[in-house]
Enzyme design. Structure first.
Site, PDB file in Angstrom:
ATOM      1  N   ARG A  49       0.804  -1.222   0.000  1.00 27.79           N
ATOM      2  CA  ARG A  49       0.000   0.000   0.000  1.00 27.79           C
ATOM      3  C   ARG A  49       0.838   1.273   0.000  1.00 27.79           C
ATOM      4  O   ARG A  49       0.355   2.327  -0.397  1.00 27.79           O
ATOM      5  CB  ARG A  49      -1.022  -0.053   1.125  1.00 27.79           C
ATOM      6  CG  ARG A  49      -2.087  -1.136   0.829  1.00 27.79           C
ATOM      7  CD  ARG A  49      -3.058  -1.375   1.950  1.00 27.79           C
ATOM      8  NE  ARG A  49      -2.459  -1.888   3.167  1.00 27.79           N
ATOM      9  CZ  ARG A  49      -2.211  -3.166   3.421  1.00 27.79           C
ATOM     10  NH1 ARG A  49      -2.499  -4.087   2.524  1.00 27.79           N
ATOM     11  NH2 ARG A  49      -1.674  -3.541   4.545  1.00 27.79           N
ATOM     12  N   GLU A 106       2.331  -7.282  13.784  1.00 30.16           N
ATOM     13  CA  GLU A 106       1.380  -7.694  14.809  1.00 30.16           C
ATOM     14  C   GLU A 106       0.807  -9.090  14.592  1.00 30.16           C
ATOM     15  O   GLU A 106       0.304  -9.709  15.502  1.00 30.16           O
ATOM     16  CB  GLU A 106       0.258  -6.660  14.977  1.00 30.16           C
ATOM     17  CG  GLU A 106      -0.629  -6.460  13.775  1.00 30.16           C
ATOM     18  CD  GLU A 106      -0.102  -5.448  12.774  1.00 30.16           C
ATOM     19  OE1 GLU A 106      -0.900  -4.958  11.990  1.00 30.16           O
ATOM     20  OE2 GLU A 106       1.106  -5.154  12.744  1.00 30.16           O
TER      21      GLU A 106
END
Length: 182
Positions: free
Chosen positions: A69, A106
Site C-alpha cells: 500500500r 502484529e
C-alpha cells in the site's frame, strides 16, 4: 504529529472513507481498509495533497514506499515533490542484488528488500506506508535505507493505531499521520 492535531478539514473526509474490517486477516485484527478511500477521488486527492504540502519544501530526494500500500501513496508524492520513488518489496520480487531486512509485525514476521544502489549516501528519504501498527515495518524500512547510507527524515502514514504503540519503536524518528484509529 498528525494532521488531526492541526484540524485540517480534509482529514474528516479522509477518515470517513476508511473501512474497518473485523477479523481480517485473522481473528482479533480490526483491518483498516484503505481501498474504500481510493474509491473516493476527493479523499484520495486530499490524502496526497496533505502529504505533498508537508514535504514539498523539505529537500527530500527519495520517497520509499513499503509494499504494497505504500506503492499507492508513495509515487504521486514523489512526483509532486520532485523525488525518486524507491519500492521496498517483499522477498524475491526485485531482480538483481538486494539488501534485506527481516522484521516482525502484529500478526507474523516478514522481510523487506531494496535494490542495491537505489539510494545514495546522505540522500534525504521519506518512508511512506498506509498504516503504522506495532512499528515493525517502518523500523525495517528505516534500517534498510540507513544501511544503504540514506538519511531518513520522517515516516508518513495515512493511519496510526496508537494503542499498539508503534510510534514508540521508531527511536525518536518523526512520524506524520493523517488519521488515528482506535
Amino acid at each position: 504529529m498528525s494532521a488531526c492535531e492541526e484540524v485540517d478539514p480534509r482529514v474528516h473526509g479522509i477518515k470517513s472513507t476508511i473501512r474497518v474490517v473485523p477479523d481480517f486477516p485473522k481473528p482479533g485484527i480490526m483491518f483498516q481498509d484503505i481501498t474504500t478511500l481510493l474509491l473516493d477521488p476527493k479523499a484520495f486527492k486530499d490524502t496526497i495533497d496533505l502529504f505533498v504540502e508537508r514535504y514539498r519544501d523539505k529537500n527530500i530526494s527519495v520517497v520509499a514506499g513499503v509494499e504494497a500500500r505504500g506503492f499507492i501513496f508513495g509515487p504521486p508524492i514523489a512526483l509532486a515533490i520532485g523525488a525518486k520513488f524507491v519500492p521496498l518489496r517483499k522477498p524475491k520480487k526485485l531482480p538483481g542484488k538486494v539488501l534485506s531486512e527481516k522484521y516482525t509485525l502484529e500478526y507474523g514476521a516478514d522481510c523487506l528488500e531494496m535494490h542495491v544502489g537505489a539510494v545514495k549516501l546522505d540522500e534525504r528519504a521519506l518512508v511512506v506506508d498506509d498504516l503504522i501498527a506495532t512499528g515493525g515495518t517502518l523500523c525495517a524500512a528505516m534500517n534498510l535505507l540507513e544501511r544503504a547510507g540514506a538519511q531518513v527524515v520522517e515516516c508518513a502514514c495515512v493511519i496510526e493505531l496508537p494503542d499498539l504503540k508503534g510510534r514508540d519503536r521508531l527511536n525518536g524518528k518523526p512520524l506524520y499521520v493523517l488519521v488515528e484509529s482506535h
